[in-house]
Scaffold this motif. Sequence first.
Motif, mmCIF file in Angstrom:
data_model
loop_
_atom_site.group_PDB
_atom_site.id
_atom_site.type_symbol
_atom_site.label_atom_id
_atom_site.label_comp_id
_atom_site.label_asym_id
_atom_site.label_seq_id
_atom_site.Cartn_x
_atom_site.Cartn_y
_atom_site.Cartn_z
ATOM 1 N N THR A 128 0.820 -1.215 0.000
ATOM 2 C CA THR A 128 0.000 0.000 0.000
ATOM 3 C C THR A 128 0.848 1.257 0.000
ATOM 4 O OG1 THR A 128 -0.116 -0.139 2.411
ATOM 5 C CG2 THR A 128 -1.934 -1.108 1.160
ATOM 6 N N LEU A 129 2.109 1.132 0.417
ATOM 7 C CA LEU A 129 3.021 2.274 0.459
ATOM 8 C C LEU A 129 4.441 1.779 0.288
ATOM 9 C CD1 LEU A 129 3.772 5.273 1.085
ATOM 10 C CD2 LEU A 129 3.784 4.624 3.515
ATOM 11 N N THR A 130 5.189 2.421 -0.600
ATOM 12 C CA THR A 130 6.610 2.127 -0.737
ATOM 13 C C THR A 130 7.399 3.389 -0.424
ATOM 14 O OG1 THR A 130 6.539 2.581 -3.124
ATOM 15 C CG2 THR A 130 6.319 0.279 -2.422
ATOM 16 N N LEU A 131 8.383 3.243 0.456
ATOM 17 C CA LEU A 131 9.273 4.332 0.834
ATOM 18 C C LEU A 131 10.628 4.102 0.188
ATOM 19 C CD1 LEU A 131 8.520 4.400 4.677
ATOM 20 C CD2 LEU A 131 7.474 5.826 2.901
ATOM 21 N N ALA A 132 11.313 5.186 -0.144
ATOM 22 C CA ALA A 132 12.660 5.099 -0.682
ATOM 23 C C ALA A 132 13.578 5.980 0.156
ATOM 24 C CB ALA A 132 12.698 5.549 -2.139
ATOM 25 N N LEU A 133 14.728 5.433 0.547
ATOM 26 C CA LEU A 133 15.708 6.182 1.321
ATOM 27 C C LEU A 133 17.035 6.171 0.578
ATOM 28 C CD1 LEU A 133 13.665 4.640 3.421
ATOM 29 C CD2 LEU A 133 15.287 5.419 5.135
ATOM 30 N N GLY A 134 17.620 7.353 0.383
ATOM 31 C CA GLY A 134 18.907 7.432 -0.286
ATOM 32 C C GLY A 134 19.534 8.790 -0.094
ATOM 33 N N ASP A 135 20.855 8.855 -0.274
ATOM 34 C CA ASP A 135 21.571 10.113 -0.061
ATOM 35 C C ASP A 135 22.255 10.649 -1.309
ATOM 36 O OD1 ASP A 135 24.931 9.623 0.385
ATOM 37 O OD2 ASP A 135 23.612 7.892 0.245
ATOM 38 N N SER A 136 22.428 9.802 -2.321
ATOM 39 C CA SER A 136 23.237 10.180 -3.484
ATOM 40 C C SER A 136 22.374 10.472 -4.706
ATOM 41 C CB SER A 136 24.217 9.046 -3.830
ATOM 42 O OG SER A 136 25.102 8.793 -2.766
ATOM 43 N N LEU A 137 22.946 11.262 -5.612
ATOM 44 C CA LEU A 137 22.253 11.529 -6.872
ATOM 45 C C LEU A 137 21.991 10.233 -7.632
ATOM 46 C CD1 LEU A 137 24.148 14.729 -8.099
ATOM 47 C CD2 LEU A 137 21.933 14.593 -6.931
ATOM 48 N N SER A 138 22.884 9.271 -7.489
ATOM 49 C CA SER A 138 22.686 7.992 -8.176
ATOM 50 C C SER A 138 21.535 7.192 -7.587
ATOM 51 C CB SER A 138 23.974 7.160 -8.125
ATOM 52 O OG SER A 138 24.369 6.920 -6.786
ATOM 53 N N ASP A 139 21.020 7.608 -6.419
ATOM 54 C CA ASP A 139 19.861 6.943 -5.824
ATOM 55 C C ASP A 139 18.532 7.502 -6.340
ATOM 56 O OD1 ASP A 139 21.405 5.302 -4.110
ATOM 57 O OD2 ASP A 139 21.548 6.910 -2.620
ATOM 58 N N LEU A 140 18.565 8.654 -6.986
ATOM 59 C CA LEU A 140 17.324 9.351 -7.318
ATOM 60 C C LEU A 140 16.397 8.527 -8.210
ATOM 61 C CD1 LEU A 140 18.540 13.031 -7.845
ATOM 62 C CD2 LEU A 140 17.142 12.129 -5.967
ATOM 63 N N ALA A 141 16.955 7.776 -9.142
ATOM 64 C CA ALA A 141 16.099 7.006 -10.055
ATOM 65 C C ALA A 141 15.276 5.977 -9.291
ATOM 66 C CB ALA A 141 16.939 6.337 -11.135
ATOM 67 N N PHE A 142 15.883 5.248 -8.376
ATOM 68 C CA PHE A 142 15.094 4.250 -7.647
ATOM 69 C C PHE A 142 14.181 4.921 -6.625
ATOM 70 C CE2 PHE A 142 18.012 4.013 -3.901
ATOM 71 C CZ PHE A 142 17.116 3.719 -2.886
ATOM 72 N N MET A 143 14.603 6.067 -6.088
ATOM 73 C CA MET A 143 13.735 6.790 -5.161
ATOM 74 C C MET A 143 12.476 7.276 -5.882
ATOM 75 S SD MET A 143 16.762 8.853 -3.141
ATOM 76 C CE MET A 143 15.731 9.683 -1.915
ATOM 77 N N ASN A 144 12.645 7.662 -7.138
ATOM 78 C CA ASN A 144 11.516 8.142 -7.929
ATOM 79 C C ASN A 144 10.576 7.010 -8.350
ATOM 80 O OD1 ASN A 144 10.295 10.505 -9.036
ATOM 81 N ND2 ASN A 144 10.928 9.842 -11.080
ATOM 82 N N ALA A 145 11.025 5.771 -8.169
ATOM 83 C CA ALA A 145 10.187 4.612 -8.502
ATOM 84 C C ALA A 145 9.326 4.181 -7.319
ATOM 85 C CB ALA A 145 11.069 3.444 -8.953
ATOM 86 N N CYS A 146 9.379 4.942 -6.217
ATOM 87 C CA CYS A 146 8.590 4.615 -5.027
ATOM 88 C C CYS A 146 7.577 5.726 -4.757
ATOM 89 C CB CYS A 146 9.517 4.424 -3.825
ATOM 90 S SG CYS A 146 10.641 3.018 -4.008
ATOM 91 N N ASP A 147 6.751 5.533 -3.733
ATOM 92 C CA ASP A 147 5.682 6.494 -3.449
ATOM 93 C C ASP A 147 6.179 7.745 -2.734
ATOM 94 O OD1 ASP A 147 3.563 4.828 -4.510
ATOM 95 O OD2 ASP A 147 3.802 3.579 -2.721
ATOM 96 N N LEU A 148 7.084 7.569 -1.785
ATOM 97 C CA LEU A 148 7.639 8.690 -1.034
ATOM 98 C C LEU A 148 9.133 8.498 -0.878
ATOM 99 C CD1 LEU A 148 5.016 9.102 1.857
ATOM 100 C CD2 LEU A 148 5.327 10.625 -0.099
ATOM 101 N N ALA A 149 9.881 9.619 -0.827
ATOM 102 C CA ALA A 149 11.335 9.559 -0.723
ATOM 103 C C ALA A 149 11.813 10.285 0.530
ATOM 104 C CB ALA A 149 11.980 10.180 -1.961
ATOM 105 N N ILE A 150 12.830 9.706 1.166
ATOM 106 C CA ILE A 150 13.436 10.253 2.369
ATOM 107 C C ILE A 150 14.938 10.365 2.126
ATOM 108 C CG2 ILE A 150 13.845 9.902 4.844
ATOM 109 C CD1 ILE A 150 11.329 8.091 4.827
ATOM 110 N N THR A 151 15.527 11.506 2.476
ATOM 111 C CA THR A 151 16.963 11.686 2.267
ATOM 112 C C THR A 151 17.577 12.374 3.480
ATOM 113 O OG1 THR A 151 18.620 12.416 0.643
ATOM 114 C CG2 THR A 151 16.813 13.933 1.103
ATOM 115 N N PRO A 152 18.785 11.987 3.880
ATOM 116 C CA PRO A 152 19.377 12.549 5.094
ATOM 117 C C PRO A 152 19.959 13.941 4.860
ATOM 118 C CG PRO A 152 20.873 10.963 4.123
ATOM 119 C CD PRO A 152 19.602 10.901 3.315
ATOM 120 N N PRO A 153 20.018 14.768 5.898
ATOM 121 C CA PRO A 153 20.645 16.083 5.766
ATOM 122 C C PRO A 153 22.144 15.937 5.504
ATOM 123 C CG PRO A 153 20.207 15.585 8.070
ATOM 124 C CD PRO A 153 19.545 14.508 7.268
ATOM 125 N N GLY A 154 22.679 16.836 4.697
ATOM 126 C CA GLY A 154 24.108 16.796 4.400
ATOM 127 C C GLY A 154 24.497 15.834 3.308
ATOM 128 N N GLY A 155 23.539 15.055 2.806
ATOM 129 C CA GLY A 155 23.854 14.116 1.736
ATOM 130 C C GLY A 155 23.965 14.809 0.395
#
Length: 251
Positions: A210-237
């Motif tokens: 019902t919900l997919t979360l994506a967690l990543g810090d790098s620009l190379s993570d953005l594609a898989f983060m965009n394939a999920c419902d919501l994205a979370i990224t740490p400060p300073g990444g």
Amino acid sequence: MIVAFTDLDDTLFQTLRKLPPDMKGLTPATLGRDGQPHSFCTPAQSALLAHFAASGITVIPVTGRDPAAMARVTLPFTSWRVLDHGLTVVRPDGQVDPEYRLQVLKQLGPLQDALKDSTTAIAELAQALGCRLSRHTAHDTHFMTVLKHPDANAASLERVQAALEDHLTMRGDADLHVIANANNVSVLPRAPGKAEAVRYLREQHFSDATLTLALGDSLSDLAFMNACDLAITPPGGQVLRTVMAAKLPQR
């Protein structure tokens, strides 16, 4: 069902070098090749993982680590895993998923000449700048060339990155791309990658989520983060540093 697809290094844990020297309450998360603790979760990262566990959220690592490096992660992941920058999907029983493996090999075959050419083109400059060049494989097939400077010299890594990007532009090769962080520069396929692996898992094994979360810090993570419902990224990444530095009009 809620599923969290998460990068590991610098998202769920990091080395001591990247942490404030006086930070307390660290939890070991990986071992080095010498068997000693190497990376650590902060109290906030540990709290997030504890919340996921208590809430019954399925946590799936999506990492550039290969199987040997993943084996040194001591966090208790029990579900599927995505390794090798998205080139390998591992089932909960520890076996490589054969269907996804076949898809990957079919896509990697036509890219071998371009990968070999890019590796050859950068080898002399890398050696002159003191960078170590290594060829990484998945399913016994070359998929990435990594250049690492022993002192993480930013100027040397920037020169290598620029040379690789110029080479790909000159070739007109849109199938490969360059990714970089503070420690290394890599050239690898745009696809298959982390995004394709996450989409495969969502479609084939977690279609009822019902919900997919994506967690990543790098620009190379953005594609898989965009394939999920919501994205979370740490400060300073890398993601937030790039966004904060962007000069975009406010709308």
